[in-house]
Design an enzyme around this catalytic site. Sequence first.
Site: not given
Ligand code: AHR
Length: 499
Positions: A172, A291
Amino acid sequence: MKASTRISKTQEISKIDRRIYGSFIEHMGRAVYEGIYQPDHETSDENGFRQDVLQLVKELNVPIVRYPGGNFLSGYNWEDGIGPKENRPKRLDLAWRSIETNQVGLHEYMQWAEKSDTEVNMAVNLGTRGIDAARNLVEYCNFEGGTYWSDLRKQNGDEKPFAIKTWCLGNEMDGDWQIGHKTAEEYGRLAEETAKAMKWVDDSIELVVCGSSSSSRPTFVDWELTVLDHTYEYVDYLSLHQYYDNKTDDLAEFLAKSEDMDRFIKSVVAICDTMKAKKRSDKTMMLSFDEWNVWYHSNEETAAQKPWTVAPHILEDIYNFEDALLVGSMLITLLKNSDRVKIACLAQLVNVIAPIMTEEDGTAWKQTIFYPFQQASLYGNGKALNTKIEVATYDTEKIKNVPYLDSIAILNEEKNELVIFSVNKHHSEEIIFTIDTDLELLKVIESTEMADYDIKAVNGPNQEVVVPHNSNSGVTIEGGQIMIKAKPLSWNMTRISLI
Ligand code: AHR
């Protein structure tokens, strides 16, 4: 309400890459400490891993687990986690305002992955570190021996290389919450040079470059275009992240969000193909949705106002039945796009926005979202078939034309089996779903549903309430037609053997 489709063995979307059923372990909250690792727990093995957790991870059948972060990654020195445990430094983790003891590092994680029957998707820090740390890590993990880093791995107990295939170039990096946040130009250049060096160490690895951290980021699209302009020829996947919530408590709107996910994926595919045309490239960029989940019950709580601690209780969302329905629809969405989405990671795996939870002095237990994921991972293997459904749609304020039924059919030629996952999003009407096919149907092997629960029902330790049940009478076969009765607000799995 009626729904119908026609599926054919000749109309496939793609062979499904098993890595689409991946997950994620970050050093944050109680994912690692008190999650996968807790030496003083009664079930712990000789390496300190909780065997009750290992058992559930195996049941979930996760083929790959991304590690070690997440936002944590961007301040992490991988070298802190190797060598004798007593010499490892304690560090401040600025991402989650925690203390990292480094008692679990690279070798321990590789051991845990082996015990869990899962591969590792390793990430390199491009926040505070860069090319040098990344290429050294590849050498440490994947080089046979006879060099400084590969010999150090041997000295630390692992004679054989870890042979890690899938690697993420940071996390990110478009977000200003990220340690070492970068502009698209800065990240694109760094990712390009890091990718080159990592592949020079081991040209068999596959690389995932960071896309936007959600489709709502103001830089979404421009970020992807700039980053891909730099990295297109050096990377194999572009990442997507997306979490959904039901903060407004509007069920129809919430369940429509898988449609938003579908549109996000299609936009990213279009961006990748634009860059392919611009580069006059033969290569088609694949996607890693590394994610995804529902996330909001814990109010994105961080340890912010609390003292610095090891393994704080953060992001411990307790999932209810409606969350399981959306997770089911999101899985169907990933599978419908499996020609481009090759990797996906349910974020996360244990304790932190996770399907598996642990009690410090008690058991490990399964959240509601565990089940659709488990069924998809166990049975959703083979070829995803085109499953274009005729069904009524609804509009929400933000998302229009949402089909009441989501479904995907998967042909497993090895097992000579057809598997169908469906979600009925209608709050009160049953959907009679007919599927015509040229496949020669033999009999229903199994048909289950998650239905009839209060949408806010949850599971807990020793209290698994929201689970799939047999629904055999809900599925019939006649000639070349399957009929599934999908109850209002239900997740359904049907397995049919073929002649
Ligand atoms: O999964 C929780 C968080 O969400 C992770 O650390 C990050 O990559 C995202 O913002």
